[in-house]
Design a protein around this motif. Structure first.
Motif, mmCIF file in Angstrom:
data_model
loop_
_atom_site.group_PDB
_atom_site.id
_atom_site.type_symbol
_atom_site.label_atom_id
_atom_site.label_comp_id
_atom_site.label_asym_id
_atom_site.label_seq_id
_atom_site.Cartn_x
_atom_site.Cartn_y
_atom_site.Cartn_z
ATOM 1 N N UNK A 1 1.017 -1.222 -0.101
ATOM 2 C CA UNK A 1 -0.088 -0.126 0.019
ATOM 3 C C UNK A 1 0.807 1.271 0.005
ATOM 4 N N UNK A 2 1.246 1.838 -1.204
ATOM 5 C CA UNK A 2 1.799 3.078 -1.278
ATOM 6 C C UNK A 2 1.122 3.834 -2.405
ATOM 7 N N UNK A 3 1.733 4.818 -2.722
ATOM 8 C CA UNK A 3 1.338 5.749 -3.940
ATOM 9 C C UNK A 3 1.668 5.129 -5.079
ATOM 10 N N UNK A 4 0.578 5.001 -6.147
ATOM 11 C CA UNK A 4 -0.676 5.665 -6.077
ATOM 12 C C UNK A 4 -1.776 4.843 -5.455
ATOM 13 N N UNK A 5 -1.749 3.873 -4.976
ATOM 14 C CA UNK A 5 -2.892 3.062 -4.455
ATOM 15 C C UNK A 5 -3.500 3.959 -3.181
ATOM 16 N N UNK A 6 -2.616 4.500 -2.430
ATOM 17 C CA UNK A 6 -3.458 4.952 -1.197
ATOM 18 C C UNK A 6 -4.080 6.346 -1.659
ATOM 19 N N UNK A 7 -3.454 6.943 -2.551
ATOM 20 C CA UNK A 7 -4.313 8.174 -2.952
ATOM 21 C C UNK A 7 -5.450 7.865 -3.691
ATOM 22 N N UNK A 8 -5.575 6.614 -4.356
ATOM 23 C CA UNK A 8 -6.558 6.160 -5.140
ATOM 24 C C UNK A 8 -7.753 5.723 -4.139
ATOM 25 N N UNK A 9 -7.450 5.050 -2.929
ATOM 26 C CA UNK A 9 -8.167 4.825 -1.755
ATOM 27 C C UNK A 9 -8.748 6.041 -1.220
ATOM 28 N N UNK A 10 -8.133 7.147 -0.960
ATOM 29 C CA UNK A 10 -8.355 8.254 -0.332
ATOM 30 C C UNK A 10 -9.215 9.018 -1.282
ATOM 31 N N UNK A 11 -9.251 8.982 -2.538
ATOM 32 C CA UNK A 11 -10.120 9.643 -3.443
ATOM 33 C C UNK A 11 -11.446 8.784 -3.793
ATOM 34 N N UNK A 12 -11.643 7.385 -3.279
ATOM 35 C CA UNK A 12 -12.647 6.396 -3.875
ATOM 36 C C UNK A 12 -12.546 6.093 -4.831
ATOM 37 N N UNK A 13 -11.510 6.244 -5.607
ATOM 38 C CA UNK A 13 -11.332 5.610 -6.905
ATOM 39 C C UNK A 13 -10.987 3.894 -7.055
ATOM 40 N N UNK A 14 -10.323 3.583 -5.977
ATOM 41 C CA UNK A 14 -10.096 2.328 -5.862
ATOM 42 C C UNK A 14 -11.293 1.169 -5.490
ATOM 43 N N UNK A 15 -11.896 0.380 -6.314
ATOM 44 C CA UNK A 15 -12.939 -0.376 -6.040
ATOM 45 C C UNK A 15 -12.800 -1.587 -5.558
ATOM 46 N N UNK A 16 -11.420 -2.096 -5.688
ATOM 47 C CA UNK A 16 -11.561 -3.496 -5.459
ATOM 48 C C UNK A 16 -9.951 -3.924 -5.421
ATOM 49 N N UNK A 17 -9.660 -5.166 -4.836
ATOM 50 C CA UNK A 17 -8.520 -5.438 -4.884
ATOM 51 C C UNK A 17 -8.204 -7.054 -5.079
ATOM 52 N N UNK A 18 -7.163 -7.843 -5.681
ATOM 53 C CA UNK A 18 -6.986 -9.059 -5.868
ATOM 54 C C UNK A 18 -6.439 -9.700 -4.554
ATOM 55 N N UNK A 19 -7.335 -10.572 -3.958
ATOM 56 C CA UNK A 19 -6.415 -11.230 -2.861
ATOM 57 C C UNK A 19 -6.158 -12.564 -3.200
ATOM 58 N N UNK A 20 -6.194 -13.074 -4.696
ATOM 59 C CA UNK A 20 -5.709 -14.288 -5.132
ATOM 60 C C UNK A 20 -5.498 -13.966 -6.712
ATOM 61 N N UNK A 21 -4.212 -14.447 -7.299
ATOM 62 C CA UNK A 21 -3.945 -14.216 -8.542
ATOM 63 C C UNK A 21 -3.340 -15.638 -8.989
ATOM 64 N N UNK A 22 -3.897 -16.202 -10.058
ATOM 65 C CA UNK A 22 -3.507 -17.536 -10.456
ATOM 66 C C UNK A 22 -2.232 -17.626 -10.921
ATOM 67 N N UNK A 23 -1.598 -16.499 -11.532
ATOM 68 C CA UNK A 23 -0.205 -16.915 -12.130
ATOM 69 C C UNK A 23 0.773 -16.606 -11.229
ATOM 70 N N UNK A 24 0.746 -15.863 -9.854
ATOM 71 C CA UNK A 24 1.675 -15.721 -9.065
ATOM 72 C C UNK A 24 2.090 -17.054 -8.129
ATOM 73 N N UNK A 25 1.235 -17.896 -8.230
ATOM 74 C CA UNK A 25 1.420 -19.111 -7.621
ATOM 75 C C UNK A 25 2.547 -19.601 -7.774
ATOM 76 N N UNK A 26 3.573 -20.139 -6.934
ATOM 77 C CA UNK A 26 4.966 -20.660 -7.319
ATOM 78 C C UNK A 26 5.846 -19.662 -7.802
ATOM 79 N N UNK A 27 5.507 -18.482 -7.721
ATOM 80 C CA UNK A 27 6.667 -17.461 -8.265
ATOM 81 C C UNK A 27 6.738 -16.449 -7.267
ATOM 82 N N UNK A 28 7.905 -16.442 -6.533
ATOM 83 C CA UNK A 28 8.282 -15.566 -5.378
ATOM 84 C C UNK A 28 8.152 -14.122 -5.768
ATOM 85 N N UNK A 29 8.570 -13.684 -6.973
ATOM 86 C CA UNK A 29 8.564 -12.666 -7.265
ATOM 87 C C UNK A 29 7.484 -11.675 -7.095
ATOM 88 N N UNK A 30 6.362 -12.159 -7.015
ATOM 89 C CA UNK A 30 5.160 -11.613 -7.039
ATOM 90 C C UNK A 30 4.604 -11.429 -5.586
#
Length: 820
Positions: free
Chosen positions: A621-650
């Protein structure tokens, strides 16, 4: 011992001026200077030396202009456990200074209930990290500093890494790169803007081990292989990509020799050296394209005369007889298109046949190729049977039903194709396929597809695409097919969706048409094709989606270059991102580079009616995400992403038998964001069981209904393998009490007095732990259509159910109370 003996490479002017005796005196002085600065119970260690030396390695020649520190490290088997942190490359104001001016560090940082997680940081103890990078106070190894996280990654034992930190004190420009030389993987590659600095800066590198490792030779923990300090700014992290000049700006992975292209390069500052592209063709030919010193360079690139094969393009920077390879990308050159024509069904007194023609054209001469044609049959059950019909030699072969492992012979295709003659003139190949006797079209006509596919086996570097009547429908129903059936949840209908999907229009491996067919058979009701920088896939597939009964929503993946990514959907047809995927971090950066300031871009998306979802949130959580939250622009977030499983980079973490973003689940609850489980699929689908799904509780099965559900936060993340649901407590309780029917009855006709029945009327397999009067009645798993009966010997007033695969926060299952 000389510096060369320690594998430490300094500029030749320094090496020539140092004698062994002077070196030993300096090292002894450094030992005195650094030991008092050590954290209690730990010791500062040089890399490649014994722990008893107790000091940091540094260069004693300060730089008052631009400076670059390059190092290579090899980690020992116990490094992640023994190492408290590592200065990959750092800058101090004086050798004796306890405070770090600026450093690229690798250390574990606290992640709440997850404990410590390794990540890469840019840190400063002298206030160089600006507020837009959302600096956080450090603890442990990073104590008394402010740092911003770059990427989550854990050091791998026995791996060698190369780090580069470049800083221009006058402009505040920073370039960072970390590469795993063992795997050939780039872990971090970014350009940042920090505060300017005055006065000299002295480069250094070092490690801090845990107390129990203080008596170990440091090279058993991590050893320094090479190091160098140079007075030059190396522009790592530049934004560049290949552009189709006749279409929207998109990142391409294959190039067609009939198309005009250009190389697009964005540089945040004027560079004193030379910046150029080195083109390496498949036949060994190399040529150089010089870039200008402007903020944006566009270089025409002709591929008309290139040979079929792989094209590699290397971005190179040269200054003062030094050469840096900044980044290398590759593309496949050459294209073959297959059009299916005249597809029809015929029959005689023995068999039924699928007949037609495959028409092949190329963008230039293609030599020594092998073509394989195949047929795909899909019945009501959704089981795919892939049939190999032959090769260019005309041979036939049996097919394997991939879904159930059964084998049979479906027919053959006579294929008389000589690829050395294939060029820009069309070549027509007739085919005739015998349909299996057990394939009853009359019984399955409402939901049956027959398709012909063509695959190019050689040469592998040629782009191959199929156009025209790819899928030939046999009595396809025009109504929506529902694989995952759920009852109404209060007044809402449940729709199954995937809102992060890629096709060949950006960096996906599957054509938009095939991707849509995959979604159809994988059981989705609604999807958003979210290619990088373009909505072309949506425009091509909207008509077919309507015929299939799939709700297709226009989407795009965008965000700052190499930083946070956002999935945007619900945007109108005339929406064109003004700066597709390289937003500027500050207004000053926007003015100097021509890129759109991220706040302006996010406001532009909101004004167009688009919804914004934070994708694979490994950047925190950093800019620009925090700013988008403050402005009511961010509507959702991925709590799971199918391609990052097994890839520590993500940055996904192990949790509940899979890898996901439980900290994003916490953020969703804290900031009232809709939760998403998306596939982020790039490769071919492996089937519905392994794909992520998001459940939408909608008032109507339309795009407006989906958008209203997201804005009202009525989404449930369905995480596969093991299957579990993550959502807010009230929503999940409404869902499960509507989907699973729980009834309690009392009876005197049986030895037991209380009967508890559970029936699953939905497609999600639930696991339930049932207790009554503090006694466990049983733990059950109930799939769709199944029901279980549990008994208790006494009359009970209520029962308690803990839903073991339904989570209302990362540590707590949903619990419901039921009464007779």
């Amino acid at each position: 011992m000389s510096l060369t003996d320690r594998h430490l490479h300094l500029p030749s002017t320094l090496r020539a001026s140092w004698s062994c005796s002077l070196l030993l005196c300096c090292l002894s002085l450094l030992l005195i200077l650094f030991v008092p600065a050590a954290t209690a119970g730990s010791s500062y260690l040089p890399l490649g030396e014994n722990a008893a030396d107790g000091r940091l390695l540094y260069f004693d020649e300060p730089s008052e202009t631009v400076i670059t520190v390059q190092t290579q490290f090899t980690f020992g088997e116990d490094a992640p456990d023994k190492l408290a942190g590592l200065w990959l490359a750092g800058l101090k104001e004086t050798p004796a200074a306890s405070a770090t001016a600026l450093a690229l560090t690798w250390a574990p940082v606290p992640k709440g209930w997850l404990g410590e997680q390794w990540s890469l940081q840019l840190q400063s103890a002298t206030g160089l990290i600006p507020t837009q990078l959302t600096p956080k106070p450090g603890v442990g190894f990073l104590a008394d500093t402010l740092f911003t996280e770059l990427v989550a990654a854990t050091p791998k034992p026995a791996h060698t890494y190369e780090a580069l930190l470049s800083y221009d004190p006058a402009s505040g420009a920073v370039a960072v790169r970390l590469r795993d030389l063992t795997d050939g993987e780039v872990i971090a590659y970014t350009a940042l803007q920090v505060h300017t600095s005055t006065g000299p800066l002295i480069p250094f590198a070092g490690a801090l081990t845990l107390p129990d490792a203080a008596v170990m030779p440091c090279d058993q923990v991590v050893s320094l292989d090479t190091a160098a300090s140079l007075s030059v700014f190396v522009p790592v992290g530049l934004s560049w990509y290949l552009v189709d000049t006749n279409a929207a700006t998109v990142t391409l992975h294959r190039v067609d020799r009939r198309t005009e292209y250009a190389l697009h390069l964005e540089s945040p500052r004027r560079l004193p050296g030379q910046l150029y592209f080195l083109l390496k063709e498949a036949d060994g030919t190399q040529r150089q394209l010089m870039a200008s010193q402007d903020a944006v360079t566009v270089l025409p690139l002709s591929v008309a005369d290139m040979a079929v094969g792989n094209l590699r393009i290397e971005l190179v920077y040269e200054f003062q007889n030094q050469r840096w390879s900044l980044e290398e990308k590759s593309w496949s050159v050459g294209a073959i298109q297959a059009t299916l024509a005249g597809v029809s069904l015929t029959e005689d007194h023995l068999n039924r046949y699928l007949t037609g023609n495959v028409i092949l054209t190329a963008d230039g001469l293609v030599k020594d190729g092998t073509l394989e044609l195949s047929s795909t049959l899909v019945a009501t059950s959704g089981v795919r049977s892939v049939t190999s019909l032959g090769t260019s030699a005309g041979a036939s072969s049996p097919y394997t039903r991939l879904a159930d492992g059964q084998s049979s012979v479906i027919g053959q295709m006579q294929c008389a194709l000589s690829l050395p003659e294939l060029g820009t003139h069309p070549v027509t190949i007739p085919f005739r396929c015998v349909l299996p006797a057990h394939f009853d079209l009359a019984d399955n006509a409402s939901d049956t597809w027959v398709s012909i596919a063509a695959a190019l086996l050689e040469p592998q570097d040629v782009r191959f695409s199929v156009h025209g009547s790819l899928h030939f429908p046999l009595g396809l129903s025009q109504t929506k097919r529902s694989v995952y059936r759920f009852p109404q949840v209060n007044d809402y209908q449940v729709m199954v969706g995937d809102f992060h999907i890629h096709t060949t229009r950006s960096d996906g491996k599957v054509d938009p048409k095939e991707r849509l067919i995959e979604a159809y058979y994988d059981g989705y009701d609604v999807i958003a094709i979210t290619d990088h920088r373009t909505t072309a896939g949506y425009d091509e597939m909207i008509d077919l989606a309507s015929a299939l009964g799939i709700l297709l929503i226009r989407g795009i993946e965008t965000g700052p270059q190499g930083e946070e990514h956002y999935v945007v959907f619900g945007i109108p047809a005339d929406f064109v991102p003004r700066n597709p995927h390289s937003w500027a971090s500050t207004e000053d950066e926007s003015k100097s580079t021509g890129r759109v300031y991220y706040r302006d871009q996010l406001n532009y998306i909101k004004q167009a009616g688009g919804l914004v979802i934070y994708a694979h949130p490994h950047r925190g959580l950093r800019e620009p995400t925090l700013w988008a939250i403050e402005q009511g622009i961010l509507n959702g977030i991925e709590v799971y992403n199918g391609t990052v499983v097994g890839n520590p980079r993500w940055g996904a973490v192990a949790t509940h038998g899979t890898e996901a973003y439980p900290f994003a689940f916490d953020w969703a609850r804290q900031y009232n964001l809709a939760v998403f489980a998306n596939s982020d699929i790039h490769e071919f689908s492996t089937g519905p069981e392994g794909r992520a799904k998001t459940l939408f509780l909608v008032t109507e099965p339309t795009e407006a209904g989906i958008i209203e559900a997201v804005l009202s936060r009525r989404t449930i993340a369905w995480i596969p393998q093991p299957a579990m649901l993550w959502a807010a407590e009230d929503l999940l309780k409404s869902f499960i009490t509507s989907v699973v029917d729980v009834s309690i009855s009392h009876t005197d006709t049986h030895y037991y007095k209380t009967c508890v029945q559970l029936e699953n009327r939905g497609a999600f397999p639930v696991r339930a732990k049932v207790t009554a009067n503090a006694e466990l009645l049983g733990e059950v798993e109930i799939r769709q259509g199944e029901h279980y009966i549990l008994w208790h010997w006494d009359n009970v007033a209520e029962i308690q159910i803990d839903w073991l695969n339904l989570w209302i926060n990362p540590q707590e299952n949903l619990r419901t109370i039921h009464v007779p």
